[in-house]
Design an enzyme around this catalytic site. Structure first.
Site, mmCIF file in Angstrom:
data_model
loop_
_atom_site.group_PDB
_atom_site.id
_atom_site.type_symbol
_atom_site.label_atom_id
_atom_site.label_comp_id
_atom_site.label_asym_id
_atom_site.label_seq_id
_atom_site.Cartn_x
_atom_site.Cartn_y
_atom_site.Cartn_z
ATOM 1 N N CYS A 1 204.775 29.658 54.403
ATOM 2 C CA CYS A 1 205.894 28.976 55.153
ATOM 3 C C CYS A 1 207.253 29.272 54.323
ATOM 4 C CB CYS A 1 205.682 27.392 54.894
ATOM 5 S SG CYS A 1 207.225 26.337 55.421
ATOM 6 N N THR B 1 199.689 27.875 53.834
ATOM 7 C CA THR B 1 200.953 28.016 54.025
ATOM 8 C C THR B 1 201.779 27.616 52.748
ATOM 9 O OG1 THR B 1 201.249 25.672 54.683
ATOM 10 C CG2 THR B 1 201.155 27.333 56.664
ATOM 11 N N SER C 1 199.129 17.689 45.370
ATOM 12 C CA SER C 1 200.052 18.333 46.180
ATOM 13 C C SER C 1 200.059 19.894 46.065
ATOM 14 C CB SER C 1 201.434 17.986 46.178
ATOM 15 O OG SER C 1 202.444 18.593 47.069
ATOM 16 N N HIS D 1 200.642 14.510 50.485
ATOM 17 C CA HIS D 1 200.036 14.434 49.107
ATOM 18 C C HIS D 1 201.174 13.718 48.278
ATOM 19 C CE1 HIS D 1 196.721 17.342 49.915
ATOM 20 N NE2 HIS D 1 196.420 16.274 49.959
ATOM 21 N N CYS E 1 201.606 19.951 60.757
ATOM 22 C CA CYS E 1 202.961 20.609 60.886
ATOM 23 C C CYS E 1 203.004 21.862 61.634
ATOM 24 C CB CYS E 1 202.943 21.283 59.354
ATOM 25 S SG CYS E 1 204.199 22.551 58.827
ATOM 26 N N GLU F 1 194.418 21.423 54.224
ATOM 27 C CA GLU F 1 194.900 22.375 55.051
ATOM 28 C C GLU F 1 193.773 23.727 55.354
ATOM 29 O OE1 GLU F 1 198.334 25.952 55.434
ATOM 30 O OE2 GLU F 1 198.794 24.190 54.288
#
EC number: 1.17.7.4
Length: 579
Positions: free
Chosen positions: A192, A164, A220, A43, A97, A127
């Site tokens: 994450c 994440t 994003s 993004h 990822c 995601e």
């Protein structure tokens, strides 16, 4: 205005890997092969435009992928879409990822046992859409903690995971309510680690500043979360894509501003924002900015490197007791200036990605810099010719290899069988060839006449200079790591990673110290060798203390690195004068 830049700002490992895989696929693609990403790879609009220029197109439907090689985006995709893409494409490059892939695996294992999955995140985020595909129809998405209360209470086997890039505090509250509603439920905090570190650092910086600027794409998820975290700290927060989204008048109200960025934000965008903010200054700060500007000009024009090489000839003389002349200094400085300037200009793609300001400087001063570079190369050749035929021949070779470093030397039709079309494409070539060239022009060529009677000393000093400049070059590579990765230049830092490179530089330091001490103990080097030990240690200090400042202070750091070499040369000149 004082600007504090987050150390964690910029590309995360997952984004970096996705870009590397994509660019590598683009470089190796046979002529005529069409590459596409299924949805935006990351993004960030600016990075996607950069990929478009390299022939990597974004498509939105499976039908558009027919007959093309497809790159799976970093956010991942549902398994059903993956199967459809395999059926219609010519091949898949999986850039998902690893952190996201781990969450997918956790959900898949749970769903196959018939359990329900609750995903804390945004239902319309790429995601989360991909994660939902692994729930086998037994998944629900919650954005706010109170949404847990609306879930069916009779579920027996329930799993809670997180997008994440989820907000850590929001997930903790969701988890608290989830455990209360489902005492036997399973919780995996899949946020994450990089996301956690970024959010924690934003909180820490927000307590020290008057305002926060978060740089990154408006779509994003992790960037939006960072802006949310900053606002929750009670400071004015500005989420921007570029510096053009900021108002000088509005930002001028603040004396201290913090800057962080999302995981898909390249360094050059962060640097542009920081420079914009630093340009809004009070009168008393103008002096400091003026000094920094002169440092940038010195770095951009490669004068620091030229001076370092010139002065280094005096240090070589101090270590060996061999004579050193002004001619040697001019020859070394002219060669280094010529080669560094020429190759910086020819490799302007990496320069644009690492430092747009430097790239603009080269465009603005193209004719004077190129003319000065060619004149300096000619001067180095003339001075070597005066030294004798062997010196001239050696200098011709150095200039030749220096000038073709970034120039394709293989025919285009060999592209499919040979991947290294330029010397710079050879793994670790930049990090190793620069020290070899410096050592040759400061040690080898000036002392060819003494090879027979002082071979041991010349060899040891050659090793000393090589190791010293290797440390300098590796540190420079740390400053340029992002652009080098994106254009495929395989420096030691790109191959090993920054942390591994720092550990490797400690070995270089040990080797340098051992060579200096051993050479002095054996009598092959003068006691001046002891004066180089603390100077070499300065580079280690740079590596340990400047990580968080590299994004926006790269030119200043570059000059400080060169000043270490200049300082060694000045000490050598003083030593020669005294002894």
């Amino acid at each position: 205005m004082q600007v504090i830049v987050a150390e964690t700002a910029g590309f995360c490992k997952g984004v970096r890997t996705a870009l590397e895989l994509t660019l590598e696929a683009a470089r190796k693609a046979p002529e005529g092969e069409i590459l596409c990403t299924f949805g935006p790879l990351i993004h960030n609009r600016q990075v996607l435009e950069m990929l478009e220029e390299r022939g990597v197109r974004e498509v939105r439907t499976v039908e558009e992928c027919a007959g093309k090689k497809v790159i799976v985006r970093a956010h991942g995709i549902p398994p059903e879409q993956r199967r459809e893409l395999r059926a219609v494409s010519t091949g898949l490059v999986d850039a998902t990822c690893k952190r996201v892939a781990r969450v997918q695996a956790i959900i898949r294992k749970h769903a196959r046992k018939g359990g329900h999955t609750v995903i804390a995140g945004d239902a319309d985020h790429a995601e989360v859409i991909g994660l939902m595909g692994y729930t086998e129809g037994l998944g629900r998405v919650v954005r706010q903690p109170d949404e847990i209360d609306s879930l069916p209470a009779h579920w027996e086997r329930v799993l809670l995971v997180a997008q994440t890039t989820q907000n850590e505090e929001v997930f903790q509250e969701i988890e608290r309510r989830f455990r209360k509603r489902y005492p036997q439920g399973i919780v995996h905090n899949t946020i994450c680690g990089a996301t956690h570190e970024r959010q924690a650092e934003v909180k820490r910086i927000a307590r020290q500043v008057d305002a926060m600027v978060i740089v990154g794409g408006f779509h994003s998820g992790n960037t939006v979360r960072l802006a949310e975290v900053a606002r929750e700290c009670g400071v004015p927060t500005y989420h921007v894509e570029t510096e053009q989204d900021l108002s000088p008048r509005q930002m001028g109200r603040y004396a201290k501003v913090g800057v962080s960025a999302g995981a898909s934000t390249p360094n050059w965008m962060i640097r542009n924002v920081v420079r914009f903010l630093e340009g809004i200054r009070s009168e008393e700060a103008l002096g400091r900015r003026s000094w920094a500007r002169w440092a940038e000009i010195a770095a951009y024009s490669n004068l620091g490197g030229a001076l370092g090489a010139a002065w280094l000839t005096a240090a070589v003389s101090a270590l060996t007791r061999l004579p050193s002349t002004l001619q040697d200094a001019f020859m070394a400085g002219a060669y280094v200036f010529a080669m560094h300037t020429l190759n910086r200009y020819l490799d302007r793609e990496a320069t644009q990605l690492n430092d747009p300001e430097r790239a603009a400087f080269y465009r603005r001063w193209r004719l004077p810099l190129m003319s000065a570079s060619l004149l300096a190369a000619a001067l180095a050749l003339v001075l070597a010719f005066w030294r004798g035929p062997l010196s001239f021949f050696a200098m011709v070779l150095l200039v030749f290899f220096g000038m073709i470093y970034t120039v394709p030397i293989l025919q285009p039709h060999w592209r499919q069988s040979l991947s290294a079309l330029k010397i710079k494409d050879i793994p670790a070539s930049k990090t190793l060839t620069v020290p070899l060239a410096w050592a040759s022009v400061t040690v080898f060529i000036p002392h060819l006449d003494h090879i027979d009677d002082a071979f041991g000393s010349i060899l040891l000093v050659f090793i000393v200079v090589f190791l010293l400049v290797l440390m300098r070059t590796a540190f420079m590579d740390c400053l340029d790591i992002q652009g080098d990765r994106l254009v495929g230049r395989e420096t030691v830092v790109v191959l090993l990673g920054e942390n591994e490179t720092i550990r490797y530089l400690w070995i270089v330091l040990a080797a340098l110290s051992g060579t200096l001490l051993g050479g002095a103990w054996l009598g092959a080097l003068t006691p001046f060798a002891f004066f180089l030990l603390p100077a070499a240690g300065v580079y280690a200090w740079f590596l340990r203390t400047t990580h968080g400042r590299r994004i926006h202070q790269a030119p200043v750091l570059e000059i400080l690195i060169e000043l270490v070499i200049v300082g060694i040369g000045v000490m050598g000149l003083v030593w020669n004068f005294i002894t």
